[in-house]
Design a protein around this motif. Structure first.
Motif, PDB file in Angstrom:
ATOM      1  N   LEU A 107       0.808  -1.219   0.000  1.00 51.00           N
ATOM      2  CA  LEU A 107       0.000   0.000   0.000  1.00 51.00           C
ATOM      3  C   LEU A 107       0.842   1.270   0.000  1.00 51.00           C
ATOM      4  N   ILE A 108       1.738   1.396   0.956  1.00 50.79           N
ATOM      5  CA  ILE A 108       2.528   2.629   1.065  1.00 50.79           C
ATOM      6  C   ILE A 108       3.503   2.763  -0.101  1.00 50.79           C
ATOM      7  N   ALA A 109       4.099   1.654  -0.518  1.00 49.77           N
ATOM      8  CA  ALA A 109       5.024   1.715  -1.658  1.00 49.77           C
ATOM      9  C   ALA A 109       4.302   2.187  -2.914  1.00 49.77           C
ATOM     10  N   GLY A 110       3.072   1.721  -3.113  1.00 48.26           N
ATOM     11  CA  GLY A 110       2.296   2.174  -4.255  1.00 48.26           C
ATOM     12  C   GLY A 110       1.942   3.641  -4.152  1.00 48.26           C
ATOM     13  N   MET A 111       1.527   4.070  -2.969  1.00 54.04           N
ATOM     14  CA  MET A 111       1.144   5.463  -2.780  1.00 54.04           C
ATOM     15  C   MET A 111       2.336   6.399  -2.939  1.00 54.04           C
ATOM     16  N   ALA A 112       3.533   5.906  -2.687  1.00 52.84           N
ATOM     17  CA  ALA A 112       4.725   6.727  -2.902  1.00 52.84           C
ATOM     18  C   ALA A 112       4.844   7.138  -4.367  1.00 52.84           C
ATOM     19  N   ILE A 113       4.533   6.222  -5.271  1.00 54.09           N
ATOM     20  CA  ILE A 113       4.577   6.551  -6.698  1.00 54.09           C
ATOM     21  C   ILE A 113       3.463   7.521  -7.059  1.00 54.09           C
ATOM     22  N   VAL A 114       2.301   7.340  -6.462  1.00 58.92           N
ATOM     23  CA  VAL A 114       1.194   8.271  -6.684  1.00 58.92           C
ATOM     24  C   VAL A 114       1.618   9.688  -6.298  1.00 58.92           C
ATOM     25  N   GLY A 115       2.293   9.822  -5.174  1.00 60.44           N
ATOM     26  CA  GLY A 115       2.736  11.133  -4.713  1.00 60.44           C
ATOM     27  C   GLY A 115       3.676  11.808  -5.697  1.00 60.44           C
ATOM     28  N   ILE A 116       4.601  11.056  -6.251  1.00 62.73           N
ATOM     29  CA  ILE A 116       5.542  11.622  -7.211  1.00 62.73           C
ATOM     30  C   ILE A 116       4.833  12.000  -8.509  1.00 62.73           C
ATOM     31  N   LYS A 117       3.950  11.144  -8.994  1.00 61.88           N
ATOM     32  CA  LYS A 117       3.229  11.435 -10.233  1.00 61.88           C
ATOM     33  C   LYS A 117       2.346  12.677 -10.073  1.00 61.88           C
ATOM     34  N   PHE A 118       1.761  12.838  -8.895  1.00 61.04           N
ATOM     35  CA  PHE A 118       0.927  14.015  -8.648  1.00 61.04           C
ATOM     36  C   PHE A 118       1.779  15.274  -8.611  1.00 61.04           C
ATOM     37  N   ARG A 119       2.893  15.205  -7.924  1.00 66.99           N
ATOM     38  CA  ARG A 119       3.782  16.369  -7.834  1.00 66.99           C
ATOM     39  C   ARG A 119       4.283  16.804  -9.202  1.00 66.99           C
ATOM     40  N   ASP A 120       4.589  15.828 -10.052  1.00 61.89           N
ATOM     41  CA  ASP A 120       5.171  16.128 -11.360  1.00 61.89           C
ATOM     42  C   ASP A 120       4.120  16.284 -12.465  1.00 61.89           C
ATOM     43  N   ASN A 121       2.856  16.384 -12.070  1.00 59.66           N
ATOM     44  CA  ASN A 121       1.752  16.666 -13.000  1.00 59.66           C
ATOM     45  C   ASN A 121       1.507  15.573 -14.038  1.00 59.66           C
ATOM     46  N   PHE A 122       1.848  14.326 -13.699  1.00 61.17           N
ATOM     47  CA  PHE A 122       1.473  13.211 -14.565  1.00 61.17           C
ATOM     48  C   PHE A 122       0.038  12.770 -14.279  1.00 61.17           C
ATOM     49  N   ILE A 123      -0.409  13.007 -13.047  1.00 60.26           N
ATOM     50  CA  ILE A 123      -1.790  12.758 -12.669  1.00 60.26           C
ATOM     51  C   ILE A 123      -2.301  13.973 -11.910  1.00 60.26           C
ATOM     52  N   PHE A 124      -3.605  14.035 -11.717  1.00 63.30           N
ATOM     53  CA  PHE A 124      -4.202  15.193 -11.072  1.00 63.30           C
ATOM     54  C   PHE A 124      -5.142  14.750  -9.953  1.00 63.30           C
ATOM     55  N   VAL A 125      -5.851  15.688  -9.374  1.00 67.08           N
ATOM     56  CA  VAL A 125      -6.640  15.412  -8.179  1.00 67.08           C
ATOM     57  C   VAL A 125      -7.557  14.195  -8.320  1.00 67.08           C
ATOM     58  N   PRO A 126      -8.314  14.043  -9.413  1.00 68.43           N
ATOM     59  CA  PRO A 126      -9.196  12.865  -9.497  1.00 68.43           C
ATOM     60  C   PRO A 126      -8.459  11.535  -9.375  1.00 68.43           C
ATOM     61  N   GLU A 127      -7.285  11.440 -10.025  1.00 63.82           N
ATOM     62  CA  GLU A 127      -6.513  10.199  -9.948  1.00 63.82           C
ATOM     63  C   GLU A 127      -5.976   9.960  -8.540  1.00 63.82           C
ATOM     64  N   VAL A 128      -5.583  11.030  -7.859  1.00 59.24           N
ATOM     65  CA  VAL A 128      -5.112  10.883  -6.483  1.00 59.24           C
ATOM     66  C   VAL A 128      -6.248  10.398  -5.584  1.00 59.24           C
ATOM     67  N   LEU A 129      -7.427  10.916  -5.803  1.00 61.84           N
ATOM     68  CA  LEU A 129      -8.566  10.535  -4.970  1.00 61.84           C
ATOM     69  C   LEU A 129      -8.939   9.065  -5.158  1.00 61.84           C
ATOM     70  N   VAL A 130      -8.871   8.568  -6.396  1.00 63.47           N
ATOM     71  CA  VAL A 130      -9.213   7.156  -6.584  1.00 63.47           C
ATOM     72  C   VAL A 130      -8.120   6.254  -6.014  1.00 63.47           C
ATOM     73  N   ALA A 131      -6.872   6.703  -6.074  1.00 63.58           N
ATOM     74  CA  ALA A 131      -5.790   5.941  -5.445  1.00 63.58           C
ATOM     75  C   ALA A 131      -5.960   5.937  -3.931  1.00 63.58           C
ATOM     76  N   ALA A 132      -6.360   7.078  -3.383  1.00 62.91           N
ATOM     77  CA  ALA A 132      -6.594   7.162  -1.940  1.00 62.91           C
ATOM     78  C   ALA A 132      -7.736   6.242  -1.519  1.00 62.91           C
ATOM     79  N   ARG A 133      -8.756   6.146  -2.367  1.00 68.85           N
ATOM     80  CA  ARG A 133      -9.859   5.228  -2.066  1.00 68.85           C
ATOM     81  C   ARG A 133      -9.358   3.783  -2.055  1.00 68.85           C
ATOM     82  N   ALA A 134      -8.471   3.457  -2.978  1.00 69.10           N
ATOM     83  CA  ALA A 134      -7.912   2.111  -3.024  1.00 69.10           C
ATOM     84  C   ALA A 134      -7.082   1.815  -1.782  1.00 69.10           C
ATOM     85  N   MET A 135      -6.281   2.809  -1.353  1.00 69.52           N
ATOM     86  CA  MET A 135      -5.489   2.589  -0.143  1.00 69.52           C
ATOM     87  C   MET A 135      -6.395   2.423   1.071  1.00 69.52           C
ATOM     88  N   LYS A 136      -7.463   3.203   1.127  1.00 63.64           N
ATOM     89  CA  LYS A 136      -8.406   3.091   2.236  1.00 63.64           C
ATOM     90  C   LYS A 136      -9.024   1.704   2.284  1.00 63.64           C
TER      91      LYS A 136
END
Length: 251
Positions: free
Chosen positions: A72-101
């Motif tokens: 879970l955390i290892a996957g979310m680490a990649i999500v964090g980098i992709k969000f910071r670097d504008n490869f993904i945006f808020v909607p993608e972060v939210l669905v990833a957060a739902r998956a982690m939850k």
């Protein structure tokens, strides 16, 4: 051990900073293919699959902490980098957060029953005048996953609200976020207010947000700067005495 999930291997291609490449590879090195599958499905937001795989891992005898850290955390680490670097945006972060939850729904009760002492206590908030919280919330999720007790003050947080929370919870760490350049000075004002009430030596201050950098953090008198959620957790571990130096990803 190589990355067994082809999708996860492709997701790692989004990471460009050499220090972060090494750090992320280290998260998956030597871990089980099932953890790679959990991480990948979290990244792409398949919460039902993460639910199923997490339950399977626990049923198969994997330790809850290992599933959380290596999947879970290892996957979310990649999500964090992709969000910071504008490869993904808020909607993608939210669905990833739902998956982690979905995965953490199985993990948290096990960790609570184990009676493990928290790593430390962190106060988190977006500074006065700023209403942005996606990055902050991502950091909070990963801090909690890493074993910290986190008190979220939300957005538009005044200096006295930070101070009250530090005192009430005897927190060792304060994290402040800002996304607007106009609100960044409120980080310095908060640190000054903490100094005025005599708490500065009792709490470590870390700051983050898209417009910030290490130089700004140093000028404000912060103890550390994190450019992403990985660096936030690594800094918190340093401040809690669990690591000797900040890990890669804080540059």
């Amino acid at each position: 051990m190589p990355i067994h999930n082809e999708g996860l291997a492709k997701e790692m291609e989004y990471i460009s900073k050499p220090s972060e490449v090494a750090h992320i590879k280290g998260l998956f090195e030597g871990t089980d293919p099932l953890m790679h599958d959990i991480a990948y499905n979290l990244i792409v937001g398949k919460h039902l699959v993460v639910d199923e795989l997490t339950r399977k891992a626990l049923d198969d005898g994997y330790a809850a902490h290992d599933v959380m850290d290596d999947g879970l955390i290892a996957g979310m680490a990649i999500v964090g980098i992709k969000f910071r670097d504008n490869f993904i945006f808020v909607p993608e972060v939210l669905v990833a957060a739902r998956a982690m939850k979905a995965g953490m729904a199985y993990i948290e009760p096990i960790l609570s029953e184990s009676g493990i002492e928290p790593v430390g206590t962190v106060i988190m908030g977006t500074v006065k005048g700023d209403l942005h919280d996606i990055g902050k919330n991502l950091c909070i999720m990963m801090l909690r996953g890493a074993g910290f007790v986190v008190h979220d003050l939300g957005v538009d947080t005044k200096p006295d609200e930070f101070i009250d929370a530090i005192m009430e919870n005897e927190a060792q760490i304060l994290g402040m976020s800002a996304l607007l350049t106009t609100t960044m000075p409120n980080m310095g004002r908060t640190i000054e207010a903490i100094e005025e009430v005599g708490l500065r030596d009792a709490v470590k201050v870390m700051v983050g947000g898209a417009p910030l950098n290490q130089e700004f953090a140093d000028d404000m008198g912060a103890d550390g700067y994190g450019g992403n959620a990985i660096a936030c957790v690594d800094l918190a571990k340093v401040f809690a005495g669990k690591e000797s130096v900040p890990a890669a990803g804080s540059d």
